[in-house]
Design an enzyme around this catalytic site. Structure first.
Site, PDB file in Angstrom:
ATOM      1  N   TYR A 142       0.834  -1.216   0.000  1.00  0.00           N
ATOM      2  CA  TYR A 142       0.000   0.000   0.000  1.00  0.00           C
ATOM      3  C   TYR A 142       0.868   1.266   0.000  1.00  0.00           C
ATOM      4  O   TYR A 142       0.401   2.343  -0.360  1.00  0.00           O
ATOM      5  CB  TYR A 142      -0.938   0.035   1.210  1.00  0.00           C
ATOM      6  CG  TYR A 142      -2.095  -0.951   1.154  1.00  0.00           C
ATOM      7  CD1 TYR A 142      -2.208  -1.874   0.125  1.00  0.00           C
ATOM      8  CD2 TYR A 142      -3.082  -0.956   2.132  1.00  0.00           C
ATOM      9  CE1 TYR A 142      -3.252  -2.782   0.076  1.00  0.00           C
ATOM     10  CE2 TYR A 142      -4.135  -1.858   2.085  1.00  0.00           C
ATOM     11  CZ  TYR A 142      -4.213  -2.767   1.063  1.00  0.00           C
ATOM     12  OH  TYR A 142      -5.256  -3.656   1.017  1.00  0.00           O
ATOM     13  N   LYS A 189       3.102 -15.365   2.473  1.00  0.00           N
ATOM     14  CA  LYS A 189       3.167 -16.115   1.207  1.00  0.00           C
ATOM     15  C   LYS A 189       4.649 -16.397   0.960  1.00  0.00           C
ATOM     16  O   LYS A 189       5.234 -15.994  -0.058  1.00  0.00           O
ATOM     17  CB  LYS A 189       2.511 -15.260   0.091  1.00  0.00           C
ATOM     18  CG  LYS A 189       2.337 -15.979  -1.225  1.00  0.00           C
ATOM     19  CD  LYS A 189       1.195 -16.976  -1.234  1.00  0.00           C
ATOM     20  CE  LYS A 189       1.163 -17.742  -2.545  1.00  0.00           C
ATOM     21  NZ  LYS A 189       0.230 -18.878  -2.534  1.00  0.00           N
ATOM     22  N   ASP A 221      -3.152 -18.145   1.296  1.00  0.00           N
ATOM     23  CA  ASP A 221      -4.249 -18.813   0.576  1.00  0.00           C
ATOM     24  C   ASP A 221      -4.887 -19.878   1.466  1.00  0.00           C
ATOM     25  O   ASP A 221      -6.105 -19.999   1.556  1.00  0.00           O
ATOM     26  CB  ASP A 221      -3.782 -19.373  -0.785  1.00  0.00           C
ATOM     27  CG  ASP A 221      -2.375 -19.971  -0.763  1.00  0.00           C
ATOM     28  OD1 ASP A 221      -1.732 -19.946   0.303  1.00  0.00           O
ATOM     29  OD2 ASP A 221      -1.935 -20.476  -1.807  1.00  0.00           O
ATOM     30  N   ASP A 245      -5.756  -6.793   5.572  1.00  0.00           N
ATOM     31  CA  ASP A 245      -6.947  -6.095   5.087  1.00  0.00           C
ATOM     32  C   ASP A 245      -7.953  -7.116   4.537  1.00  0.00           C
ATOM     33  O   ASP A 245      -9.151  -7.084   4.858  1.00  0.00           O
ATOM     34  CB  ASP A 245      -6.500  -5.114   3.977  1.00  0.00           C
ATOM     35  CG  ASP A 245      -7.573  -4.119   3.598  1.00  0.00           C
ATOM     36  OD1 ASP A 245      -8.630  -4.114   4.244  1.00  0.00           O
ATOM     37  OD2 ASP A 245      -7.342  -3.341   2.650  1.00  0.00           O
ATOM     38  N   ASP A 249     -11.772  -8.831   6.413  1.00  0.00           N
ATOM     39  CA  ASP A 249     -13.113  -8.747   5.815  1.00  0.00           C
ATOM     40  C   ASP A 249     -13.721 -10.149   5.733  1.00  0.00           C
ATOM     41  O   ASP A 249     -14.904 -10.353   5.999  1.00  0.00           O
ATOM     42  CB  ASP A 249     -13.048  -8.157   4.392  1.00  0.00           C
ATOM     43  CG  ASP A 249     -13.233  -6.640   4.362  1.00  0.00           C
ATOM     44  OD1 ASP A 249     -12.737  -5.981   5.285  1.00  0.00           O
ATOM     45  OD2 ASP A 249     -13.873  -6.132   3.424  1.00  0.00           O
TER      46      ASP A 249
HETATM   47  C1  LIG Z   1      -6.756   2.910   2.423  1.00  0.00           C
HETATM   48  C2  LIG Z   1      -7.870   2.000   2.775  1.00  0.00           C
HETATM   49  C3  LIG Z   1      -9.074   2.218   1.915  1.00  0.00           C
HETATM   50  C4  LIG Z   1      -7.409   0.568   2.746  1.00  0.00           C
HETATM   51  C5  LIG Z   1      -8.334  -0.331   3.472  1.00  0.00           C
HETATM   52  O1  LIG Z   1      -9.132  -1.005   2.874  1.00  0.00           O
HETATM   53  C6  LIG Z   1      -8.243  -0.365   4.914  1.00  0.00           C
HETATM   54  O2  LIG Z   1      -7.181  -0.140   5.406  1.00  0.00           O
HETATM   55  O3  LIG Z   1      -9.202  -0.659   5.617  1.00  0.00           O
END
Ligand SMILES: CC(C)CC(=O)C(=O)O
Ligand SMILES: NC(=O)C1=CN([C@@H]2O[C@H](COP(=O)(O)OP(=O)(O)OC[C@H]3O[C@@H](n4cnc5c(N)ncnc54)[C@H](O)[C@@H]3O)[C@@H](O)[C@H]2O)C=CC1
Length: 372
Positions: A142, A189, A221, A245, A249
């Site tokens: 990132y 990984k 994975d 990240d 989710d």
């Molecule tokens: C810069 C963000 C949108 C990246 C992300 O998805 C997060 O860190 O929750």
């Protein structure tokens, strides 16, 4: 206690949910005799609209003079759908994390008994799930150099990590594991990526100083599969920025909605507390977004200042809302409650529950969030 809290609601549902978290904090202030002072500032698309910059200097200054930051979410479809946009809301959040030195993002994941039937996963697979993801937040792909060739036909993003970036978060993760069930899983990984092999070497070597913590390694994975196949095996997961990240989710499916998952971003004097979800622009201003992730992020803020009893009062109020079906439509399609009513119920419960000052912590499903 007196706390100055910077409020950065951001875009989409950010303002909707942060408003509810503020109500909960105000209720805590009133019930427990604390003074919370809030200072609001724009970030993300809202800030681009106002100033052309997703993180204006004035917003950063508000954060830097605060004790903690309560963040909503950023992001807007007009930037998501424009591959040529030069300025993006997300840059504001990345810069903020970097500027405040927030190198660790702590994301607790649980299966709440009251919501066990809401998860699309089977009850016997998810019951008892209780793990925390330690996601590296200011390095990796990132933040690496981004390139696009002149003719636009080739692009690259550099993923880079240094030993010291890995060491500092690894120590926090080992300490957290030590205070929990003493198991740490490094997700990487390493069969493909050089950065992952560096993570393995550094974390393996730090592990020798924590002999009471069992350390194991899992390719990302496989981890993605194990998290929904057998989530009970995890205690603390340590991982790099992008993997953290994505797998968090995925982990939100266990609890029943991403609208429940809170996080704390720490690393320097000023912590930032933010839901893991994004700006969910389709729900902006519709009074349907789940405010619980933001409210539980406020509870993590309280824990950060060792206000455990106060944080427990917030968690208990959230539990009562879930128990009584005072939930947003993501958890119950038939629900007649919206964002504001759920926020009102929780703030009200914090204020008026007579035994809120004598909560039996054993009975709190959300437990402690393991902020070290
Ligand atoms: C810069 C963000 C949108 C990246 C992300 O998805 C997060 O860190 O929750
Ligand atoms: N930390 C942040 O501010 C983040 C910002 N984003 C940004 O958010 C925007 C939208 O991204 P998406 O990929 O759609 O992710 P998102 O997290 O905003 O939404 C994905 C889905 O999750 C559900 N959801 C999210 N929050 C919810 C809530 N509070 N209550 C109920 N349901 C909820 C909705 O079903 C939604 O369609 C983009 O611009 C993206 O860049 C994305 C992730 C993190």
């Amino acid at each position: 206690m007196k706390l100055n809290i910077a409020l950065l609601p951001g875009d989409g549902i950010g303002p909707d949910v942060v408003e509810q978290a503020v109500k909960s904090l105000q209720a805590v202030g009133e019930a427990f005799g604390h003074s919370f002072h809030f200072e609001e500032a724009p970030v993300g698309a809202a800030a681009i609209d106002e100033t052309g910059d997703p993180l204006p200097e004035a917003t950063l200054a508000v954060c830097k003079r605060s004790d903690a930051v309560l963040f909503g979410a950023i992001g807007d479809p007009k930037y998501d759908n424009d591959p040529k946009a030069k300025v993006r809301p997300e840059q504001g959040l990345l810069k903020l994390r970097k500027s405040l030195g927030l190198f660790t993002n702590i994301r607790p994941i649980k299966a709440f008994p009251t919501l066990i039937e809401k998860s699309p996963l089977k009850k016997d697979i998810i019951s008892g799930t209780d793990f925390t993801i330690y996601r590296e937040l200011t390095g990796g792909i990132y933040f690496g150099e981004k390139k696009l060739s002149e003719d636009g036909s080739t692009a690259s993003d550099l993923c880079e990590y240094s030993e010291s970036e890995i060491e500092r978060i690894a120590h926090l993760a080992f300490k957290a594991a030590r205070s929990r069930r003493k198991k740490l899983t490094l997700v990487d990984k390493a069969n493909v990526l050089e950065t992952s092999r560096l993570w393995r070497r550094v974390v393996g070597s730090i592990g020798e100083s924590y002999p009471d913590v069992e350390l194991d390694f899992l390719f990302v994975d496989n981890a993605a599969m194990q998290i929904i196949l057998n989530p009970g095996q995890f205690d603390v997961i340590l991982t790099e920025n992008m993997f953290g990240d994505i797998i968090s989710d995925e982990g939100s499916v266990i609890g029943g909605s991403i609208g429940l998952l809170a996080s704390a971003s720490v690393g320097s004097d000023i912590g930032m507390f933010e839901p893991i979800h994004g700006s969910y622009p389709q729900a902006k201003g519709k009074d349907i977004a789940n405010p619980v992730a933001s409210i539980l992020s406020a509870a993590m803020l309280l824990e950060h200042f060792n206000l455990q009893e106060e944080a427990d009062a917030v968690k208990l109020a959230v539990e009562k809302s879930l128990e009584r079906g005072v939930v947003t439509p993501d958890l119950d399609k038939e629900s007649t409650y919206g964002t504001v009513k759920v926020g009102d119920f929780i703030a009200d419960y914090i204020l008026h529950n007579d035994d809120s000052t004598q909560i039996n912590r054993e009975n709190i499903e959300f437990g402690q969030s393991t902020i070290i």
